[in-house]
Design a protein around this motif. Sequence first.
Motif, short mmCIF file in Angstrom:
data_model
loop_
_atom_site.label_atom_id
_atom_site.label_comp_id
_atom_site.label_asym_id
_atom_site.label_seq_id
_atom_site.Cartn_x
_atom_site.Cartn_y
_atom_site.Cartn_z
N ARG A 1 -1.33 107.23 12.64
CA ARG A 1 -1.28 105.77 12.36
C ARG A 1 -1.60 105.49 10.90
NH1 ARG A 1 -3.37 105.71 17.65
NH2 ARG A 1 -5.54 105.66 16.95
N PHE A 2 -2.58 106.22 10.35
CA PHE A 2 -2.90 106.04 8.93
C PHE A 2 -1.75 106.54 8.05
CE2 PHE A 2 -7.26 105.32 10.29
CZ PHE A 2 -7.71 104.41 9.34
N GLN A 3 -1.08 107.60 8.48
CA GLN A 3 0.07 108.09 7.71
C GLN A 3 1.18 107.05 7.67
OE1 GLN A 3 1.84 111.83 8.68
NE2 GLN A 3 0.32 113.02 7.56
N ARG A 4 1.44 106.41 8.81
CA ARG A 4 2.48 105.38 8.83
C ARG A 4 2.09 104.21 7.94
NH1 ARG A 4 2.88 106.55 14.54
NH2 ARG A 4 1.54 104.76 14.97
N ASN A 5 0.81 103.86 7.98
CA ASN A 5 0.32 102.78 7.12
C ASN A 5 0.47 103.15 5.65
OD1 ASN A 5 -0.96 100.41 6.28
ND2 ASN A 5 -3.01 101.30 6.46
N ARG A 6 0.14 104.40 5.35
CA ARG A 6 0.27 104.88 3.96
C ARG A 6 1.73 104.86 3.52
NH1 ARG A 6 1.52 109.79 1.85
NH2 ARG A 6 0.74 110.24 -0.25
N ALA A 7 2.64 105.30 4.41
CA ALA A 7 4.06 105.32 4.07
C ALA A 7 4.57 103.90 3.79
CB ALA A 7 4.86 105.95 5.20
N ASP A 8 4.11 102.94 4.58
CA ASP A 8 4.51 101.54 4.35
C ASP A 8 3.99 101.03 3.01
OD1 ASP A 8 5.79 101.47 6.78
OD2 ASP A 8 4.12 100.54 7.86
N LEU A 9 2.74 101.41 2.69
CA LEU A 9 2.15 100.99 1.42
C LEU A 9 2.89 101.61 0.23
CD1 LEU A 9 -1.67 101.20 2.27
CD2 LEU A 9 -0.37 99.13 1.78
N ILE A 10 3.31 102.86 0.39
CA ILE A 10 4.06 103.51 -0.69
C ILE A 10 5.36 102.77 -0.95
CG2 ILE A 10 5.38 105.58 -1.30
CD1 ILE A 10 3.23 107.24 0.07
N LEU A 11 6.08 102.44 0.12
CA LEU A 11 7.34 101.71 -0.04
C LEU A 11 7.11 100.36 -0.73
CD1 LEU A 11 9.11 102.38 3.38
CD2 LEU A 11 9.72 103.31 1.13
N GLU A 12 6.05 99.67 -0.33
CA GLU A 12 5.75 98.36 -0.93
C GLU A 12 5.36 98.52 -2.40
OE1 GLU A 12 2.76 96.50 1.43
OE2 GLU A 12 3.90 96.68 3.30
N ALA A 13 4.53 99.52 -2.70
CA ALA A 13 4.08 99.71 -4.08
C ALA A 13 5.25 100.11 -4.99
CB ALA A 13 2.99 100.79 -4.13
N ILE A 14 6.07 101.05 -4.53
CA ILE A 14 7.21 101.48 -5.35
C ILE A 14 8.21 100.34 -5.50
CG2 ILE A 14 9.16 103.06 -5.46
CD1 ILE A 14 6.47 104.29 -6.19
N SER A 15 8.38 99.56 -4.45
CA SER A 15 9.30 98.41 -4.52
C SER A 15 8.83 97.41 -5.58
CB SER A 15 9.40 97.74 -3.15
OG SER A 15 10.22 96.59 -3.21
N LYS A 16 7.52 97.14 -5.56
CA LYS A 16 6.96 96.21 -6.55
C LYS A 16 7.03 96.81 -7.96
CE LYS A 16 3.66 93.79 -3.53
NZ LYS A 16 4.16 92.42 -3.79
N ALA A 17 6.76 98.11 -8.07
CA ALA A 17 6.76 98.76 -9.39
C ALA A 17 8.17 98.80 -9.98
CB ALA A 17 6.19 100.17 -9.28
N SER A 18 9.18 98.93 -9.12
CA SER A 18 10.55 99.04 -9.61
C SER A 18 11.07 97.74 -10.22
CB SER A 18 11.49 99.49 -8.48
OG SER A 18 11.53 98.50 -7.46
N VAL A 19 10.38 96.63 -9.95
CA VAL A 19 10.79 95.34 -10.54
C VAL A 19 9.66 94.73 -11.37
CG1 VAL A 19 12.49 94.83 -8.74
CG2 VAL A 19 10.11 94.12 -8.42
N PHE A 20 8.72 95.59 -11.75
CA PHE A 20 7.58 95.10 -12.53
C PHE A 20 8.03 94.64 -13.91
CE2 PHE A 20 3.98 96.13 -15.45
CZ PHE A 20 3.09 95.18 -14.97
N GLU A 21 7.66 93.38 -14.24
CA GLU A 21 8.09 92.82 -15.54
C GLU A 21 6.91 92.43 -16.42
OE1 GLU A 21 6.80 89.25 -13.59
OE2 GLU A 21 7.75 91.06 -12.89
N GLY A 22 5.67 92.66 -15.92
CA GLY A 22 4.51 92.44 -16.77
C GLY A 22 3.81 91.10 -16.59
N SER A 23 4.28 90.26 -15.67
CA SER A 23 3.60 88.97 -15.47
C SER A 23 2.25 89.20 -14.80
CB SER A 23 4.46 88.06 -14.59
OG SER A 23 4.53 88.55 -13.27
N THR A 24 1.38 88.22 -14.96
CA THR A 24 0.03 88.33 -14.39
C THR A 24 0.08 88.50 -12.88
OG1 THR A 24 -0.89 86.97 -16.17
CG2 THR A 24 -2.20 87.19 -14.16
N ASN A 25 0.90 87.70 -12.23
CA ASN A 25 0.99 87.77 -10.76
C ASN A 25 1.50 89.13 -10.29
OD1 ASN A 25 0.05 85.17 -10.40
ND2 ASN A 25 2.09 84.25 -10.30
N SER A 26 2.56 89.63 -10.93
CA SER A 26 3.12 90.91 -10.51
C SER A 26 2.14 92.04 -10.79
CB SER A 26 4.45 91.18 -11.21
OG SER A 26 4.28 91.30 -12.62
N ARG A 27 1.40 91.94 -11.91
CA ARG A 27 0.43 92.97 -12.25
C ARG A 27 -0.71 93.00 -11.23
NH1 ARG A 27 -0.25 91.56 -16.97
NH2 ARG A 27 -2.24 90.44 -16.93
#
Length: 234
Positions: free
Chosen positions: A146-172
Amino acid sequence: MHIHPPKPLHGWKEFLNEIFVIVIGVLIALGFEQVVEQWHWHHEIADARETLRTEVARDLLAMQIAIDNQQCRDANWGELQRRVKVNDPAGVLALVALWPKLQGQSITLDSTHWELANNSGLLAHMPTQEKQALANAFGIFGIEERFQRNRADLILEAISKASVFEGSTNSRESLLEKIALLRKVSGRADNYPNEITEIRKKTGIEPATPDEVKRESGLIIRPCVRFDQIAKAS
C-alpha cells in the motif's frame, strides 16, 4: 431369470453379523474416501506451497532492491528539490528529462497468489506453523504494498508538476510539498532490513535473484543512477 429371495435370519447372532459386515463396509468406504481427499489436498498444498514460496522470494527481492536504491533515489529527489528551491525551471526540466534513466527498473510487491489461496480455503489444509509464517510475511508485504502504491502515485504527481514547473511561487511551494512528502514515504525502506530478516527467519525463504526474475518474467532489473554521476561522466 430366477431370483433368490433373501434368506431369513435365524437369531440375534446372525443379525449382529450382518450389521457388523455393513458397518465395516461403510467404514472402509469412508476411509477410502478420506484417503482420496487427503491425497487430493496433498497435491493441492504442494502446488500452492511452491507458488507462495516463489511469491515470497520475489517480494523479498523487491524489498531488497528498494533498500539498495534508497540512497540513490533520495539523492535524486534532493537534487530536484534543490533546483526547485533556487527557482531554476530549466534545471528542473533537464532533470525531469533524465528521470526514467535515473530511477532504474525494479519490481513491485505482489500478494495475488496468497489472496487466491486464502479465499479458496486452501490454507485451512496447510500445517499451522507454515500458514502462520506465510500469513506474517504477506501481512508485512500487504502494508508495504500500500505504501508502494502511494509512493508511485506521489512520483507521478511530482514529476507531472515538475514537467510544467515555471518558477511561480504557487508552483514552487506545491512541488516542494510533494517532494517532501515523497521523500518521507520513501523513508519506509529503512524498516525493510529488519522485516526481511524476520520473514527469512520465520519462513526459511531467501530472496529471489534478478536472474531468476529475468528467467520467469523477462524483466531486467536496473539499479538507480545518481544524477551527479551522470553529470560527472558528461
